[in-house]
Design an enzyme around this catalytic site. Sequence first.
Site, short mmCIF file in Angstrom:
data_model
loop_
_atom_site.label_atom_id
_atom_site.label_comp_id
_atom_site.label_asym_id
_atom_site.label_seq_id
_atom_site.Cartn_x
_atom_site.Cartn_y
_atom_site.Cartn_z
N GLU A 6 -0.20 -9.46 -1.34
CA GLU A 6 -1.64 -9.76 -1.29
C GLU A 6 -2.23 -9.79 -2.71
O GLU A 6 -3.06 -10.65 -3.03
CB GLU A 6 -2.35 -8.75 -0.40
N GLY A 15 0.68 -5.27 0.65
CA GLY A 15 -0.40 -5.31 -0.34
C GLY A 15 0.07 -5.87 -1.67
O GLY A 15 -0.72 -6.47 -2.41
N GLU A 27 3.92 -5.66 7.35
CA GLU A 27 3.06 -4.62 7.92
C GLU A 27 3.32 -4.40 9.41
O GLU A 27 3.14 -3.30 9.92
CB GLU A 27 1.59 -4.99 7.72
N ALA A 32 0.86 -1.19 0.00
CA ALA A 32 0.00 0.00 0.00
C ALA A 32 0.89 1.23 0.00
O ALA A 32 2.07 1.15 0.36
CB ALA A 32 -0.87 -0.01 1.25
N1 T1G Z 1 4.62 3.47 0.23
C1 T1G Z 1 5.11 4.71 -0.06
N2 T1G Z 1 6.45 4.97 -0.28
C2 T1G Z 1 7.27 3.93 -0.23
C3 T1G Z 1 6.83 2.60 0.07
C4 T1G Z 1 5.43 2.40 0.28
N3 T1G Z 1 4.92 1.19 0.55
N4 T1G Z 1 7.91 1.79 0.07
C5 T1G Z 1 8.97 2.58 -0.23
N5 T1G Z 1 8.60 3.85 -0.40
C6 T1G Z 1 9.46 4.99 -0.77
C7 T1G Z 1 10.52 5.32 0.30
O1 T1G Z 1 10.00 6.20 1.25
C8 T1G Z 1 11.60 5.98 -0.55
O2 T1G Z 1 11.18 7.30 -0.84
C9 T1G Z 1 11.53 5.20 -1.86
O3 T1G Z 1 10.23 4.59 -1.90
C10 T1G Z 1 12.57 4.09 -1.96
O4 T1G Z 1 12.47 3.29 -0.78
C11 T1G Z 1 -2.81 -3.23 2.49
C12 T1G Z 1 -1.43 -2.23 4.82
C13 T1G Z 1 10.48 -1.78 -1.07
C14 T1G Z 1 12.26 -2.99 0.13
O5 T1G Z 1 6.25 -2.18 4.34
O6 T1G Z 1 10.54 -2.13 2.62
O7 T1G Z 1 0.80 -2.94 2.20
O8 T1G Z 1 12.97 8.53 0.28
O9 T1G Z 1 14.72 3.86 0.18
O10 T1G Z 1 16.09 0.42 0.10
O11 T1G Z 1 -1.97 -4.99 3.66
O12 T1G Z 1 11.23 0.54 0.57
O13 T1G Z 1 13.12 8.10 -2.18
O14 T1G Z 1 11.39 9.66 -1.27
O15 T1G Z 1 13.33 2.00 1.14
O16 T1G Z 1 15.44 -0.11 -2.30
C15 T1G Z 1 3.81 -2.73 3.29
C16 T1G Z 1 8.07 -0.83 2.58
C17 T1G Z 1 3.00 -1.48 3.26
C18 T1G Z 1 7.38 -2.09 2.27
C19 T1G Z 1 12.78 -0.90 -1.20
N6 T1G Z 1 5.02 -2.55 2.54
N7 T1G Z 1 9.19 -0.55 1.70
O17 T1G Z 1 13.89 -0.63 -0.40
O18 T1G Z 1 14.38 1.79 -1.17
S1 T1G Z 1 1.55 -1.67 4.25
C20 T1G Z 1 6.16 -2.27 3.14
C21 T1G Z 1 10.36 -1.23 1.83
C22 T1G Z 1 0.51 -2.63 3.29
C23 T1G Z 1 -1.57 -3.87 3.00
C24 T1G Z 1 -0.74 -3.11 3.95
C25 T1G Z 1 11.48 -0.77 0.96
C26 T1G Z 1 11.70 -1.63 -0.30
P1 T1G Z 1 12.22 8.45 -1.00
P2 T1G Z 1 13.77 2.74 -0.05
P3 T1G Z 1 15.05 0.35 -0.97
#
Ligand code: T1G
Length: 705
Positions: A110, A107, A130, A68
Site C-alpha cells: 500500500e 501495508g 491480509e 502493518a
Molecule cells: N508484523 C509483525 N511481525 C512480523 C510481520 C508483521 N507484518 N511479518 C513477519 N513478522 C515477524 C514474524 O513473526 C517472525 O518473528 C519474523 O518477523 C520473521 O518472519 C494496513 C492490515 C514477510 C514473507 O501478512 O508473510 O498490512 O518469530 O519467520 O519466512 O492493510 O513473515 O522471528 O519473532 O515469517 O522470511 C500484512 C506477514 C499485514 C505479511 C517473511 N502482511 N509476514 O517470511 O520470516 S496486515 C503480512 C510474512 C496489513 C494493512 C494491513 C512473512 C514474510 P519471530 P518469518 P520469513
Amino acid sequence: MSEQASASPVHIRLDGEVLVVTIDNPPVNALRQAVRAGLQEAVERLEQDAAARAMLIVGQGKAFIAGADIREFGKPPMAPFLPEVLNRMEAGGKLVVAAIHGPALGGGLEVAMATHYRLALPGAKLGLPEVNLGLLPGAGGTQRSPRLMGALPAAELMLSGKHLSAKAALAAGLVDKLAEGDDPVAAGLAYVRELLASGTQPRRTCDLEVADKAAALAALDQLAQDTAKKTRGLFSPAKIIECVKAAVQMPFAEGVKRERELFLECLNSPQRAGLVHAFFAERETAKIPEAKAAAPRHFAKLAIIGGGTMGAGITVAALDAGLSVVMIERDAESIARGRKNVEKVYDGLIAKGRMTAEAKAATMARYQPSTSYDDIKDVDLVIEAVFEDIEVKKAVFKELDRVCKPGAVLATNTSYLDIDAIAASTSRPQDVIGLHFFSPANIMKLLEIVVPAKVAPDVVVTAFELAKRMKKVPVRAGVCDGFIGNRILSVYREAANHVLEDGASPYEIDAAVREFGYPMGPFQVSDLAGGDIGWATRKRKAATRDPRARYVEIADRIAERGWYGQKTGRGWYLYPEGARVGQQDPEVLAIVDAERKKKGITPRAFTHEEIMRRYMAAMVNEGAKVLEEGIALRPLDIDVTFLFGYGFPRWRGGPMQWADMQGLPKVLADIEAFAKEDALFWQPAPLLKKLVAEGRNFASLNQRG
Ligand code: T1G
Ligand code: NAD
C-alpha cells in the site's frame, strides 16, 4: 548514514536532490507506530526542503516493508494512521518512488502503490495477504490496486493472499520497471534521476479510473458467488470484493471511507484473532529449549526403512528437499512396490504439467532402492516406517544399530508405540527420536517431533532442521500413547461415540463438525484413513482399558463387517463405484439402533451446538492434561498440531485458542456438567481448574520465557 537520528526506524538523508528514506525495522520492516511517524516526517521534509526534488523509499535488510505490525492488532490504535500518511504523500507535488527488493506485503505494498512510480528488483515479492489474517488492505490498497491492475486481477490477488514476483508484478501493472541486482538504493536513485531528467510529473494512483466498469462489476458478482462457496465460513473475503466494487463505483475518497468501515468490521471479527494467533503460533513451535543448547548434525543422505504409504511419502518429502535417499524394504517385490509408490507421485505431477520428465529423472537419481541394510552404512539419518508392531520395529532398530555409522540419527515414524522402548533396543538411545509424519507425508505440513528420555539435544535440533528443509511445521512432543495429536484425537473421538450411542447419527455429528469449520467430520475421516487402523488401535488398547470406562462398540460392529471405508467401498458411508463422497447408509443406522437397544439406551436428540460443546470440551480438557504432563510445551503447540495435522479450522486459531475465546470458565462448566453423566470420562484437568481459579487463560502459558 543518516542526517536523521538513527534511533528512529526510518533513516532520512539527502542524496543530491533526492531524499532517500530507508525503513529499518528488523526483521521485516513492519509498519509499527514509529515507522509510520518516520514516514510522515519524511513526507513533511519533502514538502518543506527545497533541495529535495524527489523522494525514494527503500527497505533495509531482506524486506521492503512486510505490512502493518501484526502485533499491534487488537491494541488501541496509535497515530499517525497509515491511510492519512499515504494520501498526503501521494498528493504531494514532488515525485515519490519506491524501489522494492524483497517482500512488499499488505501495508508495505500500500505504501508502494501510493508512491508515483515503482521499481522492482529480482528479489521483490508483492502481495496483499491480509485475508490470511482475517483482514483486508486497510490503507487504500483495495482502492489503489484495482486502479493499477484492473478490478478482477486485484480482487483475485487479495483473495488468494499470493505473492507476485517482480516480473509478474510488472505484467500486472503493479510496478513500472524492473532492475537487476539487490541494491535498491543504487537502482532506485538511478531510476529517480532518469524520471527527473525526463521531467516526469507525479502520477497519482488515486486519480486513475478502473476501466470498463460494467464488465468489472459483472465479473465481481461472479467472483463473489464462487468465493462464497470456496471460502465457507470465512468473514473477510466477501468484504474484500465489496471494497473492490466500491473502487469501481465510487470516487477514491468515498472508496477509502467504505474500505475503512469494512476493515474495522474485519478487525473486530473473532476470525482475525484466530488467524493472527495461527500466524504467530506456527512461527513459535520451532523455538524449543534444545535450540539454545545445541547445533544440528550434518545430514545429506537419508535411509527410509519401509516403502509403504508413509515410507514412500517421506521419501518424496526428502527428495523434494534436495536430499538423497536409500529406501530399504523386506524383499524384491516390496522394494519394487516402494519405488512405484514414489514414482506415482511424480508421474501425477507430470500428468498435471507441474513437473517435467527431466526433473523427475534428476530427482529419482537421488533415490536408491535396496533390500540390504549394508547399503546404509554411510547415511546421516534414518527414518523407519515399517509395520506398527513393536517387535518388528525393535528388530529393525537392532539392525540399524549394527550397520549405521556413529552419530547417525535414528528416527521412527510410529504413531503410537513407546519410543523409549524402541530406543532401549539399541546401544545408542541418545541418537533415537520420533518423527511422526502425517499421511500423505509429502503433502501434510505437520511433523510431530517426539522427544524420548535419553535423546541428545543435538538430535532434537537436527530433527527440527530436517523439518525446516522439508518445509514442514514442526511441533515438539513428549512420549505418551499417541503423543499430542493422536492422544487428544482418541478422547474427542470417544466423546463423539458417546453422543452417537446416546442418540445422534454419525451423519448429524459429521454435519455439526463441518458446520464448525472442519472440512470433514470424524466418521468421514475414519472412512478416509481406514476403519481398520482405529480398530487395530482399540484392540491393542483393550487389554489396558479401564473396565469401568464406557465403551461404545458400534465402530467395532462396522469394522467386523470389513466396512473400512473408501478402500472397501463402504464404512460409515457408502461409496458406490469408488465415489469419494459418501452416501448415508441405512444399514449403519440399523447397527447403531441395535447397539443402543443392547445397552438399553433410549436415543435422544442433540443439537449441533451441543454436539460441538461435548466434542470441543473433550478436546480442550485432554489438551490441558497434555500440557500439565509436559507432553506439549505450550498451548500453541497443541493449536498448531490440530491446525496442520487434523483439519482444525484455521480461523478459530486451534482448540486452546478457541477455548480462550469461549472463556475457560464456560468450558470448565460444561465439563463439570457432563461429569454428572459420566464422572470417569469427564475428569476436569487440574490445569484447567487452576487457570479458571486464577482468572487466567491458555494464552498466558504461551508467553515467551
Ligand atoms: N508484523 C509483525 N511481525 C512480523 C510481520 C508483521 N507484518 N511479518 C513477519 N513478522 C515477524 C514474524 O513473526 C517472525 O518473528 C519474523 O518477523 C520473521 O518472519 C494496513 C492490515 C514477510 C514473507 O501478512 O508473510 O498490512 O518469530 O519467520 O519466512 O492493510 O513473515 O522471528 O519473532 O515469517 O522470511 C500484512 C506477514 C499485514 C505479511 C517473511 N502482511 N509476514 O517470511 O520470516 S496486515 C503480512 C510474512 C496489513 C494493512 C494491513 C512473512 C514474510 P519471530 P518469518 P520469513
Ligand atoms: P504400510 O503397511 O503401508 O507400509 C509398511 C511397509 O514396511 C511395508 O511396505 C512393509 O513391506 C515394510 N516393512 C515391514 N517390515 C520391514 C522390515 N523389517 N524392513 C523393511 N521394510 C519392512 O504402513 P504405513 O501406513 O506406511 O505405516 C508405517 C508406519 O507409519 C507405522 O508405524 C504407522 O503407524 C506409521 N504411520 C502411519 C500413518 C498412516 O496414516 N498410514 C500415519 C502416521 C504414521
